[in-house]
Design a protein around this motif. Structure first.
Motif, short mmCIF file in Angstrom:
data_model
loop_
_atom_site.label_atom_id
_atom_site.label_comp_id
_atom_site.label_asym_id
_atom_site.label_seq_id
_atom_site.Cartn_x
_atom_site.Cartn_y
_atom_site.Cartn_z
N THR A 1 32.54 22.19 50.90
CA THR A 1 31.64 21.08 50.64
C THR A 1 30.98 21.30 49.29
O THR A 1 30.85 22.42 48.80
CB THR A 1 30.57 20.98 51.72
OG1 THR A 1 29.93 22.25 51.86
CG2 THR A 1 31.19 20.59 53.05
N LYS B 1 22.92 24.04 64.28
CA LYS B 1 23.22 23.54 62.94
C LYS B 1 22.17 22.53 62.48
O LYS B 1 21.77 22.52 61.30
CB LYS B 1 24.61 22.91 62.93
CG LYS B 1 25.21 22.75 61.54
CD LYS B 1 26.70 22.47 61.62
CE LYS B 1 27.30 22.45 60.21
NZ LYS B 1 28.77 22.25 60.24
N GLN C 1 31.29 27.68 51.16
CA GLN C 1 32.16 28.85 51.16
C GLN C 1 33.32 28.70 52.14
O GLN C 1 34.45 29.12 51.86
CB GLN C 1 31.34 30.10 51.52
CG GLN C 1 32.16 31.39 51.57
CD GLN C 1 31.30 32.58 51.97
OE1 GLN C 1 30.08 32.49 52.03
NE2 GLN C 1 31.94 33.70 52.23
N THR C 2 33.06 28.09 53.30
CA THR C 2 34.07 28.04 54.35
C THR C 2 34.83 26.72 54.42
O THR C 2 35.98 26.68 54.82
CB THR C 2 33.43 28.30 55.72
OG1 THR C 2 32.37 27.35 55.94
CG2 THR C 2 32.86 29.71 55.78
N HIS C 3 34.16 25.62 53.99
CA HIS C 3 34.79 24.31 54.11
C HIS C 3 34.96 23.59 52.79
O HIS C 3 35.52 22.49 52.75
CB HIS C 3 33.97 23.41 55.05
CG HIS C 3 33.76 24.01 56.41
ND1 HIS C 3 34.79 24.36 57.24
CD2 HIS C 3 32.60 24.33 57.06
CE1 HIS C 3 34.30 24.86 58.37
NE2 HIS C 3 32.98 24.87 58.27
N TRP D 1 26.98 28.23 53.14
CA TRP D 1 28.01 28.63 54.09
C TRP D 1 29.11 27.58 54.17
O TRP D 1 30.30 27.90 54.16
CB TRP D 1 27.38 28.86 55.46
CG TRP D 1 28.39 28.99 56.58
CD1 TRP D 1 28.85 28.00 57.38
CD2 TRP D 1 29.07 30.18 56.99
NE1 TRP D 1 29.77 28.48 58.27
CE2 TRP D 1 29.92 29.82 58.06
CE3 TRP D 1 29.04 31.51 56.57
CZ2 TRP D 1 30.74 30.75 58.71
CZ3 TRP D 1 29.84 32.42 57.22
CH2 TRP D 1 30.67 32.05 58.27
N ASP D 2 28.69 26.31 54.25
CA ASP D 2 29.68 25.22 54.31
C ASP D 2 30.54 25.20 53.06
O ASP D 2 31.76 24.98 53.13
CB ASP D 2 28.98 23.87 54.48
CG ASP D 2 28.45 23.65 55.89
OD1 ASP D 2 28.96 24.33 56.81
OD2 ASP D 2 27.55 22.82 56.06
N PHE E 1 26.93 32.41 62.63
CA PHE E 1 26.17 32.33 61.38
C PHE E 1 24.92 31.49 61.57
O PHE E 1 23.82 31.89 61.16
CB PHE E 1 27.04 31.74 60.27
CG PHE E 1 26.30 31.50 59.00
CD1 PHE E 1 26.04 32.55 58.12
CD2 PHE E 1 25.83 30.23 58.68
CE1 PHE E 1 25.32 32.33 56.94
CE2 PHE E 1 25.11 30.01 57.50
CZ PHE E 1 24.86 31.06 56.64
N CYS E 2 25.07 30.34 62.20
CA CYS E 2 23.92 29.46 62.42
C CYS E 2 22.89 30.13 63.33
O CYS E 2 21.68 30.00 63.12
CB CYS E 2 24.36 28.13 63.01
SG CYS E 2 25.28 27.08 61.85
N TRP F 1 32.86 33.01 67.45
CA TRP F 1 32.86 31.69 66.79
C TRP F 1 32.04 31.87 65.52
O TRP F 1 30.81 31.76 65.54
CB TRP F 1 32.24 30.66 67.73
CG TRP F 1 32.26 29.24 67.25
CD1 TRP F 1 32.66 28.79 66.04
CD2 TRP F 1 31.82 28.10 67.99
NE1 TRP F 1 32.53 27.42 65.96
CE2 TRP F 1 32.01 26.97 67.15
CE3 TRP F 1 31.30 27.90 69.26
CZ2 TRP F 1 31.67 25.67 67.56
CZ3 TRP F 1 30.97 26.62 69.67
CH2 TRP F 1 31.16 25.52 68.84
N PRO F 2 32.69 32.17 64.39
CA PRO F 2 31.97 32.56 63.18
C PRO F 2 30.88 31.59 62.74
O PRO F 2 29.77 32.03 62.39
CB PRO F 2 33.08 32.66 62.12
CG PRO F 2 34.30 32.99 62.91
CD PRO F 2 34.16 32.24 64.20
N GLU F 3 31.15 30.30 62.75
CA GLU F 3 30.14 29.35 62.29
C GLU F 3 28.95 29.30 63.24
O GLU F 3 27.80 29.21 62.81
CB GLU F 3 30.76 27.96 62.13
CG GLU F 3 29.85 26.98 61.39
CD GLU F 3 30.56 25.70 61.01
OE1 GLU F 3 29.95 24.90 60.27
OE2 GLU F 3 31.70 25.50 61.43
#
Length: 371
Positions: A346, A325, A342-344, A339-340, A197-198, A192-194
């Motif tokens: 935001t 988180k 880059q991935t989502h 991170w957000d 990361f957290c 689960w990448p996120e």
């Protein structure tokens, strides 16, 4: 120790629980006769029994715990050493463990713990006396070498903990504890990448940023002997004395606030704010006091991650992710926002000041709830 035997030489007692010769040999009463062995109480990771021995004109009772699966030796030895350490500090607060060992019956891999028997009353105990006794145990305890850690591996349920090392740094010891739990977690669940990361942010940034200040400048925290896994079913009121007590220890010498990490989860009755509030009356929060709630959130991760490993099919990991988180949002919001983004996709990273303001608002709301 005498025992009645049947026609083929097996020990026979009244009751529904077979007792191995290794247990008979370990009984501290050297003269007398075993009268009975009955299954006792509710159990999760091991079977339990009450053994009654006739010794002269007195009946003496013992508590027996017998394991049934993997990590049995580490679990039983760890509990024996934990309960022994707590009993030596506060005899009323933990039953005395007498012995641990392996069954002698051929073909078995069972391990057992034999200890003082106490009749379980209210679970968990009422908060005022219980938290007072817990705080007293923490304060009276003394690390044998002045360091954090423990002399052997202990277990949370059947999950091993990396407690068998010593360090002057509480940051170092807690990092090992959490990294060990995360390794077990990752070995049990799909990537689960996120989440990963957290988790990495928490280990690399949140732990030192929240725990280093406890031992910086003139600040000092004492390595306290903690039970290590207090929840509703391993605390009770002794029916004979009315005193609260704990058992099934998973101990180490730790920051005393670590003990309360398991109380954050709403799955426990101990999660009532009354218990935390009363404990802090007897053992006030460490400095910096304003970080108490974030430290408690950090400590709760070790317990909840392990619970997610031990109990298949639960949704604990979803709650752990939210807590990971949230901790990153409080302590290292810029890294989380990057991170957000880059991935989502935001847009704007929250400032550290905004994160601190939000935490202060949450603490004010909690104080209002307790009032």
């Amino acid at each position: 120790m005498a025992a009645r035997a049947d026609g083929v030489g097996r020990d026979v007692f009244e009751g529904d629980f077979d007792v191995d010769k290794a247990v008979i040999d370990a009984l501290p009463v050297r003269t007398g006769r075993v009268l009975s062995s009955h299954a006792y109480g509710m159990w999760v990771w091991a079977r339990q029994a009450k053994i009654t021995v006739q010794c002269n004109d007195e009946k003496v009772h013992y508590f027996l715990k017998v394991t049934t699966g993997e990590n049995d030796k580490a679990m039983i030895q760890g509990q024996y050493e934990s309960d022994k350490a707590i009993h030596e500090v506060s005899p009323l607060f933990c039953p005395r463990p007498y012995a641990w060992g392996q069954y002698k019956t051929a073909g078995t891999q069972y391990y057992f713990l034999l200890s003082e028997f106490r009749t379980i009353g209210q679970q968990p105990p009422e908060p005022i006396r219980f938290t007072q006794r817990l705080a007293e145990c923490h304060k009276k305890s003394k690390s044998p070498n002045g360091l954090f850690g423990f002399h052997t591996v202990t277990c949370h349920g059947k999950a091993t903990q990396s407690t068998d090392s010593w360090d002057a740094s509480w940051t170092g010891i807690y990092s090992k504890l959490l990294e060990h739990a995360l390794k077990s977690d990752q070995g049990t669940h799909e990537p689960w990448p996120e989440y990963d990361f957290c988790a990495r942010l928490v280990v690399e940034k949140c732990i030192p940023m929240l725990l280093d200040p406890l031992q910086s400048g003139r600040r000092v925290i004492k390595p306290c002997l903690v039970h290590g896994n207090i929840w509703d079913e391993n605390t009770a009121t002794d029916m004979a004395t009315g005193e609260p007590f704990v058992f099934d220890g998973s101990s180490l010498y730790a920051h005393n606030e670590y003990e309360l990490g398991n109380w954050r989860s709403p799955r426990h009755r101990l999660s009532s704010k009354t218990y935390v509030k009363n404990y802090k009356r007897y053992f006030p929060a460490s400095e910096p006091e304003e970080d108490w709630d974030s430290r408690n959130l950090l400590y709760s991760l070790r317990f909840n991650i392990t619970a997610g490993v031990l109990i298949p099919g639960n949704n604990y990991r979803d709650f752990v992710f939210k807590d990971l988180k949230e901790l990153c949002r409080r302590v290292c919001p810029t890294d989380l926002a990057a991170w957000d983004a880059q991935t989502h996709g935001t847009e704007e990273a929250p400032s550290q000041d905004n994160a601190e303001d939000t935490e202060e608002e949450e603490e004010e709301e909690e104080e209002e709830d307790e009032a």
